[in-house]
Design a protein around this motif. Structure first.
Motif, PDB file in Angstrom:
ATOM      1  N   ILE A  64      19.732  -2.567   6.883  1.00 11.86           N
ATOM      2  CA  ILE A  64      18.933  -1.454   7.393  1.00 11.86           C
ATOM      3  C   ILE A  64      17.592  -2.027   7.840  1.00 11.86           C
ATOM      4  N   GLY A  65      16.997  -1.401   8.858  1.00  8.49           N
ATOM      5  CA  GLY A  65      15.722  -1.899   9.384  1.00  8.49           C
ATOM      6  C   GLY A  65      14.566  -1.581   8.453  1.00  8.49           C
ATOM      7  N   GLN A  66      13.368  -1.847   8.922  1.00  3.09           N
ATOM      8  CA  GLN A  66      12.174  -1.547   8.124  1.00  3.09           C
ATOM      9  C   GLN A  66      12.127  -0.049   7.844  1.00  3.09           C
ATOM     10  N   ILE A  67      11.947   0.285   6.589  1.00  2.00           N
ATOM     11  CA  ILE A  67      12.134   1.666   6.172  1.00  2.00           C
ATOM     12  C   ILE A  67      10.798   2.393   6.070  1.00  2.00           C
ATOM     13  N   GLY A  68      10.736   3.549   6.716  1.00  2.00           N
ATOM     14  CA  GLY A  68       9.516   4.350   6.637  1.00  2.00           C
ATOM     15  C   GLY A  68       9.383   5.008   5.285  1.00  2.00           C
ATOM     16  N   ASN A  69      10.371   5.765   4.898  1.00  2.00           N
ATOM     17  CA  ASN A  69      10.363   6.385   3.583  1.00  2.00           C
ATOM     18  C   ASN A  69      11.528   5.825   2.791  1.00  2.00           C
ATOM     19  N   ILE A  70      11.214   4.896   1.890  1.00  2.00           N
ATOM     20  CA  ILE A  70      12.304   4.202   1.197  1.00  2.00           C
ATOM     21  C   ILE A  70      13.044   5.107   0.236  1.00  2.00           C
ATOM     22  N   ASP A  71      12.446   6.226  -0.112  1.00  2.00           N
ATOM     23  CA  ASP A  71      13.153   7.137  -1.000  1.00  2.00           C
ATOM     24  C   ASP A  71      14.360   7.741  -0.307  1.00  2.00           C
ATOM     25  N   HIS A  72      14.309   7.767   1.006  1.00  2.00           N
ATOM     26  CA  HIS A  72      15.373   8.410   1.759  1.00  2.00           C
ATOM     27  C   HIS A  72      16.084   7.455   2.715  1.00  2.00           C
ATOM     28  N   LEU A  73      15.935   6.164   2.535  1.00  2.00           N
ATOM     29  CA  LEU A  73      16.555   5.196   3.449  1.00  2.00           C
ATOM     30  C   LEU A  73      16.264   5.555   4.902  1.00  2.00           C
ATOM     31  N   ASP A  74      14.995   5.763   5.162  1.00  2.00           N
ATOM     32  CA  ASP A  74      14.597   6.286   6.449  1.00  2.00           C
ATOM     33  C   ASP A  74      14.439   5.162   7.478  1.00  2.00           C
ATOM     34  N   SER A  75      15.571   4.651   7.947  1.00  2.00           N
ATOM     35  CA  SER A  75      15.549   3.677   9.030  1.00  2.00           C
ATOM     36  C   SER A  75      16.933   3.604   9.654  1.00  2.00           C
ATOM     37  N   LYS A  76      17.000   2.892  10.750  1.00  2.49           N
ATOM     38  CA  LYS A  76      18.267   2.823  11.469  1.00  2.49           C
ATOM     39  C   LYS A  76      19.161   1.726  10.918  1.00  2.49           C
ATOM     40  N   PRO A  77      20.477   1.933  11.028  1.00  4.99           N
ATOM     41  CA  PRO A  77      21.399   0.849  10.678  1.00  4.99           C
ATOM     42  C   PRO A  77      21.126  -0.348  11.596  1.00  4.99           C
ATOM     43  N   ARG A  78      21.181  -1.540  11.051  1.00  3.33           N
ATOM     44  CA  ARG A  78      20.706  -2.698  11.801  1.00  3.33           C
ATOM     45  C   ARG A  78      21.661  -3.886  11.692  1.00  3.33           C
ATOM     46  N   ILE A  79      21.827  -4.560  12.813  1.00  7.34           N
ATOM     47  CA  ILE A  79      22.655  -5.764  12.856  1.00  7.34           C
ATOM     48  C   ILE A  79      21.880  -6.849  13.594  1.00  7.34           C
ATOM     49  N   GLU A  80      21.860  -8.030  13.027  1.00  5.01           N
ATOM     50  CA  GLU A  80      21.297  -9.173  13.753  1.00  5.01           C
ATOM     51  C   GLU A  80      22.399 -10.225  13.885  1.00  5.01           C
ATOM     52  N   VAL A  81      22.396 -10.942  14.992  1.00  2.17           N
ATOM     53  CA  VAL A  81      23.371 -12.016  15.188  1.00  2.17           C
ATOM     54  C   VAL A  81      22.626 -13.317  15.456  1.00  2.17           C
ATOM     55  N   VAL A  93       0.831  -1.190   0.000  1.00  2.00           N
ATOM     56  CA  VAL A  93       0.000   0.000   0.000  1.00  2.00           C
ATOM     57  C   VAL A  93       0.874   1.252   0.000  1.00  2.00           C
ATOM     58  N   GLN A  94       1.759   1.319   0.984  1.00  2.00           N
ATOM     59  CA  GLN A  94       2.547   2.532   1.138  1.00  2.00           C
ATOM     60  C   GLN A  94       3.735   2.597   0.174  1.00  2.00           C
ATOM     61  N   ARG A  95       4.318   1.457  -0.114  1.00  2.00           N
ATOM     62  CA  ARG A  95       5.578   1.459  -0.873  1.00  2.00           C
ATOM     63  C   ARG A  95       5.584   0.314  -1.860  1.00  2.00           C
ATOM     64  N   ARG A  96       5.148   0.547  -3.058  1.00  2.00           N
ATOM     65  CA  ARG A  96       5.161  -0.558  -4.005  1.00  2.00           C
ATOM     66  C   ARG A  96       6.500  -0.578  -4.734  1.00  2.00           C
ATOM     67  N   HIS A  97       7.501  -0.826  -3.960  1.00  2.00           N
ATOM     68  CA  HIS A  97       8.876  -0.783  -4.445  1.00  2.00           C
ATOM     69  C   HIS A  97       9.670  -1.263  -3.243  1.00  2.00           C
ATOM     70  N   SER A  98      10.630  -2.150  -3.476  1.00  2.00           N
ATOM     71  CA  SER A  98      11.298  -2.730  -2.323  1.00  2.00           C
ATOM     72  C   SER A  98      12.676  -2.131  -2.157  1.00  2.00           C
ATOM     73  N   ILE A  99      13.208  -2.286  -0.969  1.00  2.00           N
ATOM     74  CA  ILE A  99      14.560  -1.786  -0.727  1.00  2.00           C
ATOM     75  C   ILE A  99      15.112  -2.504   0.499  1.00  2.00           C
ATOM     76  N   GLY A 100      16.387  -2.374   0.683  1.00  2.00           N
ATOM     77  CA  GLY A 100      17.004  -2.985   1.853  1.00  2.00           C
ATOM     78  C   GLY A 100      17.857  -4.167   1.430  1.00  2.00           C
TER      79      GLY A 100
END
Lengths: 333, 438, 546
Positions: free
Chosen positions: A226-243, A200-207
């Motif tokens: 990167i975490g789940q992105i609010g505004n994918i046009d601007h990489l609007d999310s925090k840097p993310r690491i999972e272990v 709905v909000q972002r018909r385009h993927s990123i990450g």
């Protein structure tokens, strides 16, 4: 455990570059850095000198995105789908292979220097004999299309320290673990948080999974992006690491940095003092975490978005490459 | 004809016939011509025969909302510092190369002309979107209609049973930036707008009323409104109100046009399973049924971060949908009368920013025109080696719109009267790009 | 419309409301009632054209028009009958005063001001406006409170909803304030075509912008505070590429001359600002205003005797447009000498009167609606073409606003027998406000279907929208349809429907047509009644304020 505080991270040398630098490699025990980027070229520079000057080894026909030193050779990979071998002593090209049908995103050398792994958007990981350039195996386990009918991408790969395992990670958040010996898949992890798609909000993927690293003992796998992105046009999310405890298929830690950004490179401290991610947004960032990924410890700014990084042999700092810049940082002073 | 008509600008009786009036007369059972049009009079009435040439002309606008990158589509600069990682490929037209992300369009380049020299100056989404939908800057004293409303008015029929102006805008990005604006043409030319739904809202009769009653209560309403209209001018809102209700039944009959399940599976498969593909297929169904203007907005081109990943995902989709749409229109004999436009609010900067994005850029970017009235394979205008500026054949929004109007057989200098003020379709002195006109 | 640079300066002088005679000729004395002045000037123009204006509208029309304009809804049929049946010669004045003091006035005036100030932006100014309108807060005070909200108290927090969402976009805010409060759209000066526009744009636009540029938001818009630096100037580039300082300057050309307004901040002063802001963030309290406030300066200049003409004329013009269907100056944000008013002296007189009476909007509205010009029929049965609208010789047909429509739809579909009998009681007002409140889902549906525009989206919504069907055509107890179905004779059904929806008796032709419609559907009488109600609700007689 102790990680450097943000204040301790100091830029000790900067080298402006006309191109965007995507990949770096260093021959152990030397200050000679190899790098490649958006000018399609592979360069070498001796950072030990007062006024380092880059010397061109040769070129690809598109962005250079992967570099690895293996034995007496440097191997480079690029968006032209080729792997090129360069002789470390003479600097001349040894061979050039059509390795992938699509962009090569990353290459890695096995710790013993006998194998080169390359991952590309054809969604295949190929293992090459570092000495002869012979194809040793093809690892297929990543979907070519995203669930939403777009071409997927295979961004990251990493060897375990003992050289027995290889991890590959793709755009939709799947990690495959392979036995290097026989090319068999030994585990699979799903990390959907790294992939953003919203019909709905972002018909385009990123990450996507942009960085992978095994812990020194090989039991854990760190995954960066990167975490789940609010505004994918601007990489609007925090840097993310999972272990992950990858054998158990269990996530043991997740850490996020401050502000916006993407983790492009991961490295474990050899004695387990920390796990570090490097990347950026409009600026660059270094993110130190607990080595089990349970907590972010410190975050430092870098003078540019970081695409790749090489740790100093004595762990006192690193050389980062990225947006129009090469920067040596030190955190042990 | 509607109630009061203002005298034409120069007062000559030669001007009292207008195209709609004429078509209205020859169209059997033509209902009263849109009442809100009484405020508008065509000043420069071209010969009726010449004007008939735009009969049956249609437009599909593929609106690349957010601003697609010219460098990753129609004006590649491989190898330049600003060029990005994609290569260019040859096309079916010798010497014309486009991005490697568009192999299908490369094979169909002879159907499409590219304008590579747009310089439109406005680099914010809202201002850019309005500019590129209206063909000119906002003017506080005139509410300009946008391209869809003008073309619905010029190409549609007042008594049309189908919608004139349909716009698909499913994305939230930029939806409010350039909503369809009928401007001074009045609400009669407001778009039928689809956002989250696949079929326009309120098109289907509720089960609670029988069809005959649905029809006859509308007739009863009409009767009641006649009493009220006595001694009142039908220009303005009162006329719009009645015309709106007159069109309800006709529009309801067009519901099936929005239902792609009525297309053979093979056709649906060609367009593909993406929302953009499905909406393009509906656009073709609408065009086929006589809808003069359909906009299909495909958003999320605003790639401030990860421009190349974005375009690698989205350009192939555009390539696929556009190519299939052109093929399908051609196979049905519709392409010669249908103009397919790709346009956005602006392009993207040649400079690549730290997050590997490209930012807003209105100084040197591209649009394409395919099909009706244009010279396929033509490339107009040129940007410099790094794509930073136009070096040849600069085209502004007015020139682009004049070109579109001319391609459709509409005189771009035609004037409307808004109150007592003559307003030309494009600003005075605007020249169309004749080099791309067939 | 292009504006000449010099022309604007002239308007500034001309507008000095203390000197209206600069228009040439004396104005009517200031002590005349508003209605008298309106009629004097409007009639004068009509007579000059040699036209006989439309006659005065009948009582049924007048109570509907007044109730819509003053309380944002149609009258109930009982209210209408009560008014029509009264032989009191002062009944219009009594009606106007009752409506102006009803809760409906507060609701409607709030909605109108909200639309004017926020233009559809869904922020939370309504709370502030409701409180302001309910105490008839003067327009200059509202302006002052919107420009200088004191966020340390409740009302100020609400008032800050005007600036806060816009403060990040100073260009837009500048254009918005100039257009809303002063009737001058300076964003149009972005035209590059007119040689004189350039210097006007540069100085006036950036001059106005300079009043806002020192203001910023500490924290996020919802929880943050407005904060204004006390020092600092900004620069702008002329189209020739020359850098110039932006001097705080009102539209009249008058500049702020205080040293704090005109020179760059010293390092010391920058520190003072910083300390003030940091303290605010630490205390989580709004920062104290600076010693010199640019926004306060704007308020001071724009309300000064020399320059308040812009402010007064703009609101007079907007209120006039609301009640008469078009402004004395059209478009309403193009108030400059190249675009003269249709009735210049009237605008001057009303502006002077408004200033003299403390920007009392309720008084202004009351004066206008008591004029004969307001009370004309909206039909033109005179000879020839109708006179041009700017003569106000015939009343304009005005589409109801979305909120008027939603409220009226609810009133029209309420069973009249459920309403209190006393047509002037507070109990009736309370009931009506409850009914109107229940119309908010309908308002939402209208908003999403074309935003209250008269277009096909609205026609489709009424024709096939589930919400409309289930709500307006409900036959539950308490609703019009429920009542109709309890009546046995079709004639009674027709009568009650027409009365409730149109506020008048059905005429014979209508009665025949509606009865015939019902008569053809004796097998489905409930459906037939629903359809009759639908046809009445969707007809233009209901949709317009006429």
């Amino acid at each position: 455990m102790s990680a450097p505080s943000a204040e301790k991270v100091k830029v000790v040398k900067q080298l402006a570059r006309p191109e965007i630098v995507f990949a770096a490699a260093r021959r152990k025990g030397t200050s000679l850095l190899y790098f490649g980027g958006s000018d399609f070229r592979v360069h070498a520079v001796d950072l030990g000198r007062d006024r380092p000057e880059a010397r061109e080894l040769g070129a690809h026909s598109s962005y250079v995105t992967g570099l690895a030193v293996a034995g007496g050779s440097l191997v480079s990979g690029g968006y032209d789908g080729r792997l090129n071998w360069w002789d470390l002593s003479s600097g001349s090209q040894i061979r050039s292979l059509e390795a992938h049908a699509k962009w090569i995103r990353r290459i890695a050398a096995s710790p013993d220097g006998r194998l080169i792994a390359s991952v590309a958007d054809d969604m295949v990981c190929r293992l090459w004999d570092a000495e002869t350039g012979a194809l040793r195996s093809e690892l297929r386990g990543h979907e070519e299309m995203t669930p939403h009918h777009f071409p997927s991408m295979l961004y990251a790969c990493a060897f375990s320290e003992d050289g027995q395992h290889l991890a590959t990670g793709d755009k939709v958040g799947r990690v495959n673990l392979w036995s290097v010996e026989d090319g068999c898949s030994v585990a699979r992890l799903e990390t959907p948080t790294f992939y953003t798609w919203d019909p709905v909000q972002r018909r385009h993927s990123i990450g996507g999974i942009r960085a992978l690293a095994f812990s020194p003992d090989g039991s854990r796998l760190a995954i960066g992006g990167i975490g789940q992105i609010g505004n994918i046009d601007h990489l609007d999310s925090k840097p993310r690491i999972e272990v992950f405890d990858w054998r158990a298929g269990r996530r043991i830690g997740e850490a996020q940095g401050e502000g916006r950004g993407m983790v492009e490179h991961l490295v474990f401290h050899p004695r387990g003092e920390w796990l570090m991610g490097a990347g950026g947004y409009s600026d660059g960032l270094l993110l130190f975490c607990e080595s089990d990924g349970t907590k972010a410890l410190a975050q430092a700014k870098m003078p540019m978005y970081v695409h790749d990084m090489v740790l100093n042999d004595d762990l006192s700092g690193a050389v980062a490459v990225g947006h129009h810049k090469i920067a040596a940082v030190n955190w042990s002073a | 004809m509607a109630a009061t008509r203002p005298s034409s600008f120069c007062g000559s009786s030669d001007h009292t016939i207008d195209r709609r009036g004429f078509l209205g007369t020859i169209a059997a059972g033509a209902s009263a011509f849109a009442a809100d049009m009484t405020a508008l009079e065509v000043l420069k009435t071209p010969a009726v025969a010449a004007d008939l040439k735009n009969k049956g002309k249609r437009v599909i606008l593929l609106w690349l909302a957010g601003g697609s990158s010219q460098l990753e589509t129609w004006d590649p600069k491989p190898g330049a510092p600003t060029g990005g990682p994609f290569r260019s490929i040859p096309t079916s037209v010798p010497s014309v190369r486009i991005s490697e992300l568009m192999p299908r369009m490369a094979a169909r380049m002879d159907r499409t002309c590219i304008i590579r020299s747009l310089n439109t100056k406005i680099g914010d989404h809202g201002g850019g979107a309005r500019l590129m939908m209206q063909g000119r800057r906002d003017d506080p004293s005139v509410r300009y209609p946008d391209m869809g409303a003008v073309l619905a008015h010029e190409l549609g029929r007042a008594d049309s049973r189908v919608p004139d102006y349909v716009t698909f805008y499913s994305a939230t990005e930029g939806r409010g930036m350039a909503p369809g604006t009928p401007g001074f043409l009045g609400e009669r030319y407001a778009p039928m707008s689809l956002t989250t739904e696949t079929v326009p809202a309120n098109l289907r009769k509720l089960d609670t009323i029988e069809d005959i009653d649905h029809q006859q209560r509308a007739e009863l309403r009409d009767l009641l409104s006649r009493r009220f209209e006595r001694d009142r001018s039908l220009s303005g809102a009162l006329g719009s109100h009645n015309v709106a209700y007159e069109r309800v039944r006709g529009l309801m009959a067009s519901e099936s046009l929005f239902d792609i399940r009525r297309e053979p599976q093979a056709v649906r498969d060609r367009y593909g399973p993406t929302q953009f593909g499905e909406q393009a297929l509906v656009a073709r169904r609408l065009i086929e049924a006589g809808v003069p203007f359909v906009r299909v907005a495909r958003a999320w081109w605003d790639s401030h971060g990860q421009n190349f990943e974005t375009h690698q995902e989205m350009v192939p989709e555009l390539d696929h949908v556009m190519a299939i749409l052109l093929d399908d229109l051609a196979e049905r004999g519709l392409l010669q009368d249908t103009l397919v436009i790709t346009l956005a609010e602006f392009g993207r900067t040649p400079e690549i920013n730290p997050s590997l994005g490209r930012d807003h850029f209105a100084s040197a970017w591209s649009a394409t025109l395919s099909g009706a009235g244009v010279k396929g394979g033509a490339v107009y205008g040129k940007t410099d080696a790094n794509g930073r500026s136009v070096v040849d054949g600069q085209v502004g929004p007015a020139e682009l719109f004049a070109t579109i109007y001319q391609a459709l057989g509409i005189d771009h200098e035609k004037q409307y009267m808004v109150g007592s003020r003559p307003v030309p379709l494009t600003d005075a002195g605007t020249e169309p790009v004749t080099a791309v006109l067939a | 419309m292009r504006i000449r640079g010099k022309a604007i300066a002239i308007v500034g002088i001309m507008l000095g409301a203390s000197n209206p005679a600069s228009m040439g000729g004396e104005l009517l004395p200031a002590d005349r009632p508003i209605a008298e002045a309106v009629d004097y000037y409007v009639d004068e123009a009509i007579h000059r054209e040699g036209i006989q204006p439309a006659p005065t509208a009948d009582d049924t029309t007048m109570i509907r028009r007044l109730t819509l304009d003053l309380a944002g809804r149609i009258p109930t049929n009982a209210e209408a009958q009560d008014f029509v049946g009264s032989s009191d010669s002062g009944k219009i004045v009594a009606l106007v005063d009752r409506l102006l003091n009803s809760p409906g006035y507060v609701r409607h005036q709030t909605a109108e001001l909200d639309e004017l100030l926020m233009a559809g932006r869904r922020d939370h100014l309504r709370d502030y406006l409701t409180r302001s309108v309910s105490v008839n807060r003067p327009w200059d005070r509202i302006f002052r409170e919107l420009m200088l909200p004191d966020e340390s108290e409740t009302l100020g927090k609400m008032a800050a909803s005007y600036l806060k969402p816009q403060i990040k976009d100073a260009d837009r805010l500048t254009a918005d304030v100039s257009s809303t409060f002063f009737g001058v759209n300076i964003s149009c000066a972005q035209c590059h075509d007119h040689p004189l526009v350039e210097d006007w744009k540069q100085d006036h636009f950036y001059g106005m912008k300079a009043f806002f540029e020192r203001t910023t938001l500490l924290g996020k818009s919802k929880d943050g505070f407005l904060a204004e630096r006390g020092f600092g100037t900004s620069r702008f580039k002329t189209t020739e590429g020359v850098e110039r300082p932006a001097r705080m300057m009102f539209l009249s050309g008058r500049k702020a001359t205080e040293p704090e307004a005109t020179r760059d901040a010293t390092e010391e002063e920058k520190k003072l600002d910083k300390a003030r802001f940091e303290k605010s963030q630490k205390d989580k309290a709004p920062p104290a205003p600076p010693r010199f406030s640019a926004r306060a300066k704007l308020v001071e200049l724009s309300l000064s005797p020399e320059d308040r003409g812009f402010f007064a004329r703009a609101i007079v013009n907007r209120i006039w447009a609301r009640l008469f269907g078009r402004g004395l100056v059209m478009p309403m944000d193009q108030m400059h000498s190249a675009n003269p008013p249709s009735h210049p002296e009237l605008l001057d007189w009303l502006a002077r009167d408004t200033i003299a009476h403390g920007y009392d909007l309720k008084r202004l509205i009351r004066g206008m609606v008591l004029s004969h010009a307001y009370a004309r029929e909206s039909r033109w049965s005179g000879k020839g073409e109708p006179p041009r609208p700017s003569l106000f010789a015939v009343a304009a047909l005005r589409p109801m606003t979305l909120e008027q429509l939603a409220a009226s739809l609810r009133i029209a579909t309420t069973d009249p027998s459920t309403l209190p009998d006393d047509q002037k009681s507070a109990e009736l007002d309370r009931r009506i406000e409850t009914i109107v409140q229940q119309g908010s889902p309908i308002a939402e549906a209208l908003r999403s279907a074309g935003d209250g525009q008269i277009g096909v989206a609205e026609a489709l919504l009424f024709s096939n929208g589930k919400r409309m069907d289930e709500d307006l055509l409900s036959d539950r107890d308490g609703r019009l349809l429920g009542r109709m179905l309890k009546l046995s004779s079709p004639d009674e059904q027709v009568t009650i429907a027409v009365r409730n929806i149109f506020g008048r008796e059905p005429d014979p032709d209508e009665r025949t047509a509606l009865r015939k419609y019902l008569g053809l559907r004796t097998d489905r009488p409930a459906e037939a009644c629903r359809q009759v109600v639908w046809a009445l609700l969707t007809s233009p007689e209901f949709r317009f304020n006429h």
